[in-house]
Scaffold this active site. Structure first.
Site, PDB file in Angstrom:
ATOM      1  N   VAL A   1       0.870  -1.175   0.000  1.00 37.85           N
ATOM      2  CA  VAL A   1       0.000   0.000   0.000  1.00 37.85           C
ATOM      3  C   VAL A   1       0.905   1.222   0.000  1.00 37.85           C
ATOM      4  O   VAL A   1       2.065   1.147   0.408  1.00 37.85           O
ATOM      5  CB  VAL A   1      -0.983   0.046   1.205  1.00 37.85           C
ATOM      6  CG1 VAL A   1      -2.042  -1.024   1.081  1.00 37.85           C
ATOM      7  CG2 VAL A   1      -0.239  -0.068   2.519  1.00 37.85           C
ATOM      8  N   SER A   2       0.366   2.343  -0.484  1.00 32.53           N
ATOM      9  CA  SER A   2       1.201   3.527  -0.678  1.00 32.53           C
ATOM     10  C   SER A   2       1.469   4.346   0.574  1.00 32.53           C
ATOM     11  O   SER A   2       2.504   4.980   0.686  1.00 32.53           O
ATOM     12  CB  SER A   2       0.574   4.431  -1.731  1.00 32.53           C
ATOM     13  OG  SER A   2       0.505   3.749  -2.960  1.00 32.53           O
ATOM     14  N   THR A   3       0.538   4.363   1.510  1.00 32.11           N
ATOM     15  CA  THR A   3       0.727   5.219   2.686  1.00 32.11           C
ATOM     16  C   THR A   3       0.468   4.451   3.967  1.00 32.11           C
ATOM     17  O   THR A   3      -0.159   3.401   3.975  1.00 32.11           O
ATOM     18  CB  THR A   3      -0.237   6.427   2.648  1.00 32.11           C
ATOM     19  OG1 THR A   3      -1.578   5.944   2.690  1.00 32.11           O
ATOM     20  CG2 THR A   3      -0.038   7.269   1.407  1.00 32.11           C
TER      21      THR A   3
END
Length: 195
Positions: free
Chosen positions: A9-11
């Site tokens: 996931v990005s964050t």
């Protein structure tokens, strides 16, 4: 054969739970997971997964964008997986399953298209450079010293002044001064001498 999952996931605010459950349900025995932007080139867990690959392993992701953000990056990773003797499968994108002949065909076609695109870009870039050079465009960094300064530095060097002193006066590295040839003449003077 080992099924190795990769979840990303990005964050920090996002959760891996859905991806982890889907990968485990699909038979992933080991899952490499990270919370990091896909745009970053340095993804430590992906690097560990690639290093752990053995022949006949399968790399499993829930969606293609979890593995790579750009088509080129994705195809490069799939090619590296193939070179390791392993296969790639995306649960959300059934066409990307190199364990099947159809998936291998799709990957091969996309890789060929990407290579064709790279060749076209290289060709256009080369043509653009040639046109720019013909129009008098100079490439590379601007010189730190003007022709006059280079000529002056050569004279000072010939007079016995230290390289460090000359370099300091022009705010350049000593190596730049040491590379100046003793017979250096500014280009405009060389042209006048040849005339």
């Amino acid at each position: 054969m080992t099924i190795l999952g990769y979840a990303r996931v990005s964050t920090e605010g996002q959760h891996l739970t859905g991806q982890l459950e889907a990968l485990k349900a699909a038979g992933a025995e080991k899952i490499f997971q990270e919370k990091i932007s896909g745009a970053r080139a340095n993804r430590p867990q992906l690097a560990k997964l690639m290093a752990a690959l053995k022949a006949d392993d399968v790399v499993l992701v829930t969606k293609l964008d979890r593995l790579g953000r750009s088509t080129r990056e994705l195809l490069d990773l799939i090619e590296r997986i193939g070179k390791a003797g392993a296969a790639f499968r995306s649960l959300g994108d059934p066409l990307f399953d190199t364990t099947s002949s159809q998936g291998r065909l799709v990957s091969t076609l996309l890789a060929a298209i990407a290579e064709f695109e790279r060749d076209l870009i290289r060709e256009r870039t080369g043509e653009g450079r040639k046109r720019a050079m013909a129009a008098g465009k100079k490439f590379g960094r601007k010189p730190k010293l003007s022709d006059y300064q280079r000529e002056e530095a050569v004279k000072r060097r010939a007079a016995g002044e230290s390289l460090a002193s000359i370099a300091k006066s022009y705010a350049v590295d000593i190596s730049m001064i040491s590379r100046l040839a003793p017979g250096y003449r500014a280009p405009f003077e060389a042209a006048d001498a040849d005339a």
